[in-house]
Scaffold this motif. Structure first.
Motif, PDB file in Angstrom:
ATOM      1  N   LEU A  24       0.835  -1.196   0.000  1.00  0.00           N
ATOM      2  CA  LEU A  24       0.000   0.000   0.000  1.00  0.00           C
ATOM      3  C   LEU A  24       0.878   1.257   0.000  1.00  0.00           C
ATOM      4  O   LEU A  24       0.623   2.209  -0.751  1.00  0.00           O
ATOM      5  N   GLU A  25       1.918   1.230   0.812  1.00  0.00           N
ATOM      6  CA  GLU A  25       2.839   2.362   0.867  1.00  0.00           C
ATOM      7  C   GLU A  25       3.480   2.593  -0.499  1.00  0.00           C
ATOM      8  O   GLU A  25       3.549   3.727  -0.994  1.00  0.00           O
ATOM      9  N   GLU A  26       3.933   1.522  -1.115  1.00  0.00           N
ATOM     10  CA  GLU A  26       4.570   1.617  -2.430  1.00  0.00           C
ATOM     11  C   GLU A  26       3.608   2.207  -3.464  1.00  0.00           C
ATOM     12  O   GLU A  26       3.986   3.084  -4.248  1.00  0.00           O
ATOM     13  N   ARG A  27       2.372   1.729  -3.462  1.00  0.00           N
ATOM     14  CA  ARG A  27       1.384   2.233  -4.429  1.00  0.00           C
ATOM     15  C   ARG A  27       1.102   3.719  -4.214  1.00  0.00           C
ATOM     16  O   ARG A  27       0.995   4.481  -5.170  1.00  0.00           O
ATOM     17  N   LEU A  28       0.964   4.129  -2.968  1.00  0.00           N
ATOM     18  CA  LEU A  28       0.653   5.529  -2.677  1.00  0.00           C
ATOM     19  C   LEU A  28       1.839   6.445  -3.007  1.00  0.00           C
ATOM     20  O   LEU A  28       1.655   7.545  -3.534  1.00  0.00           O
ATOM     21  N   ARG A  30       4.082   5.911  -5.218  1.00  0.00           N
ATOM     22  CA  ARG A  30       4.221   5.929  -6.673  1.00  0.00           C
ATOM     23  C   ARG A  30       3.371   7.046  -7.285  1.00  0.00           C
ATOM     24  O   ARG A  30       3.689   7.569  -8.339  1.00  0.00           O
ATOM     25  N   HIS A  31       2.298   7.398  -6.601  1.00  0.00           N
ATOM     26  CA  HIS A  31       1.417   8.468  -7.073  1.00  0.00           C
ATOM     27  C   HIS A  31       1.801   9.821  -6.485  1.00  0.00           C
ATOM     28  O   HIS A  31       0.982  10.730  -6.418  1.00  0.00           O
ATOM     29  N   GLU A  32       3.048   9.890  -6.023  1.00  0.00           N
ATOM     30  CA  GLU A  32       3.661  11.135  -5.575  1.00  0.00           C
ATOM     31  C   GLU A  32       2.976  11.798  -4.385  1.00  0.00           C
ATOM     32  O   GLU A  32       2.924  13.019  -4.276  1.00  0.00           O
ATOM     33  N   HIS A  33       2.467  10.981  -3.478  1.00  0.00           N
ATOM     34  CA  HIS A  33       1.947  11.523  -2.225  1.00  0.00           C
ATOM     35  C   HIS A  33       3.126  11.739  -1.281  1.00  0.00           C
ATOM     36  O   HIS A  33       4.156  11.070  -1.387  1.00  0.00           O
ATOM     37  N   VAL A  34       2.983  12.642  -0.357  1.00  0.00           N
ATOM     38  CA  VAL A  34       4.058  12.989   0.589  1.00  0.00           C
ATOM     39  C   VAL A  34       4.320  11.798   1.525  1.00  0.00           C
ATOM     40  O   VAL A  34       3.395  11.292   2.160  1.00  0.00           O
ATOM     41  N   PRO A  35       5.578  11.358   1.610  1.00  0.00           N
ATOM     42  CA  PRO A  35       5.903  10.184   2.433  1.00  0.00           C
ATOM     43  C   PRO A  35       5.417  10.268   3.886  1.00  0.00           C
ATOM     44  O   PRO A  35       4.938   9.273   4.428  1.00  0.00           O
ATOM     45  N   GLU A  36       5.548  11.436   4.512  1.00  0.00           N
ATOM     46  CA  GLU A  36       5.115  11.581   5.906  1.00  0.00           C
ATOM     47  C   GLU A  36       3.601  11.395   6.026  1.00  0.00           C
ATOM     48  O   GLU A  36       3.115  10.792   6.977  1.00  0.00           O
ATOM     49  N   GLU A  37       2.860  11.935   5.063  1.00  0.00           N
ATOM     50  CA  GLU A  37       1.397  11.778   5.060  1.00  0.00           C
ATOM     51  C   GLU A  37       1.017  10.314   4.870  1.00  0.00           C
ATOM     52  O   GLU A  37       0.098   9.814   5.515  1.00  0.00           O
ATOM     53  N   VAL A  38       1.728   9.657   3.972  1.00  0.00           N
ATOM     54  CA  VAL A  38       1.449   8.245   3.688  1.00  0.00           C
ATOM     55  C   VAL A  38       1.697   7.402   4.925  1.00  0.00           C
ATOM     56  O   VAL A  38       0.883   6.554   5.289  1.00  0.00           O
ATOM     57  N   SER A  39       2.803   7.644   5.609  1.00  0.00           N
ATOM     58  CA  SER A  39       3.126   6.887   6.818  1.00  0.00           C
ATOM     59  C   SER A  39       2.055   7.086   7.895  1.00  0.00           C
ATOM     60  O   SER A  39       1.598   6.112   8.514  1.00  0.00           O
ATOM     61  N   ALA A  40       1.654   8.323   8.104  1.00  0.00           N
ATOM     62  CA  ALA A  40       0.607   8.611   9.094  1.00  0.00           C
ATOM     63  C   ALA A  40      -0.717   7.961   8.687  1.00  0.00           C
ATOM     64  O   ALA A  40      -1.441   7.419   9.527  1.00  0.00           O
ATOM     65  N   LEU A  41      -1.023   8.014   7.407  1.00  0.00           N
ATOM     66  CA  LEU A  41      -2.250   7.401   6.902  1.00  0.00           C
ATOM     67  C   LEU A  41      -2.247   5.893   7.136  1.00  0.00           C
ATOM     68  O   LEU A  41      -3.241   5.313   7.579  1.00  0.00           O
ATOM     69  N   LEU A  42      -1.121   5.250   6.864  1.00  0.00           N
ATOM     70  CA  LEU A  42      -1.026   3.799   7.048  1.00  0.00           C
ATOM     71  C   LEU A  42      -1.193   3.420   8.515  1.00  0.00           C
ATOM     72  O   LEU A  42      -1.826   2.408   8.823  1.00  0.00           O
ATOM     73  N   ASP A  43      -0.642   4.242   9.405  1.00  0.00           N
ATOM     74  CA  ASP A  43      -0.831   4.012  10.843  1.00  0.00           C
ATOM     75  C   ASP A  43      -2.314   4.107  11.192  1.00  0.00           C
ATOM     76  O   ASP A  43      -2.841   3.278  11.925  1.00  0.00           O
ATOM     77  N   ARG A  44      -2.978   5.117  10.660  1.00  0.00           N
ATOM     78  CA  ARG A  44      -4.413   5.320  10.917  1.00  0.00           C
ATOM     79  C   ARG A  44      -5.251   4.160  10.369  1.00  0.00           C
ATOM     80  O   ARG A  44      -6.157   3.671  11.045  1.00  0.00           O
TER      81      ARG A  44
END
Length: 148
Positions: A24-28, A30-44
């Motif tokens: 999921l992290e890799e896919r997100l 890849r679509h140029e989302h901010v890494p910090e946002e992605v990490s927080a989102l995955l935690d949520r």
């Protein structure tokens, strides 16, 4: 066309099938989302039980056992998807799969008999090895599939 938020994109992906956190992290990303946002989102998502590596692994093992695949192949595929070795080992143990019986069933579906010579038997061994069964499981499966 408006771009989806990381949350919307993650939910859309998870609506189709389970993903590991790593996938999921890799896919997100890849679509140029901010890494910090992605990490927080995955935690949520994990906290809300919308994404679970344990649930993914359980489903994955069950589906691969149904396809008559062996523990080595299942383990390698899960490892490639970013799952920790301890979680893989635990899931394989908890699956209660009879690996020898699965290998024997795979053999019986693919071949009519044990083979007349060493070359034919080696072909059956390679077939099982390619499906992820170890040497002991292969030998036992040959005896189980076609008792003398």
């Amino acid at each position: 066309m408006s771009q989806r938020t990381p949350y919307e994109e993650a939910i859309a992906l998870l609506a189709r099938r389970e993903y590991t956190r790593s996938e999921l992290e890799e896919r997100l990303l890849r679509h140029e989302h901010v890494p910090e946002e992605v990490s927080a989102l995955l935690d949520r998502l994990a906290e809300d039980n919308l994404q679970s590596d344990a649930r993914f692994v359980e489903h994955f093992v069950r589906s691969r056992v149904a396809r008559l695949q062996g523990p080595r192949k299942i383990s390698a595929e899960l490892n490639n998807r970013g799952i920790e070795r301890e979680m893989i080992a635990q899931a394989l143990e908890e699956s209660d799969a009879d690996w020898t019986a699965l290998a024997a069933e795979a053999l019986a579906r693919r071949f009519d008999g044990p083979g007349d010579d060493m070359k034919a038997r080696a072909k059956r061994q390679r077939f099982l090895a390619s499906r992820g069964f170890d040497g002991q499981q292969c030998s036992s499966a040959m005896r189980l599939a076609w008792p003398s």
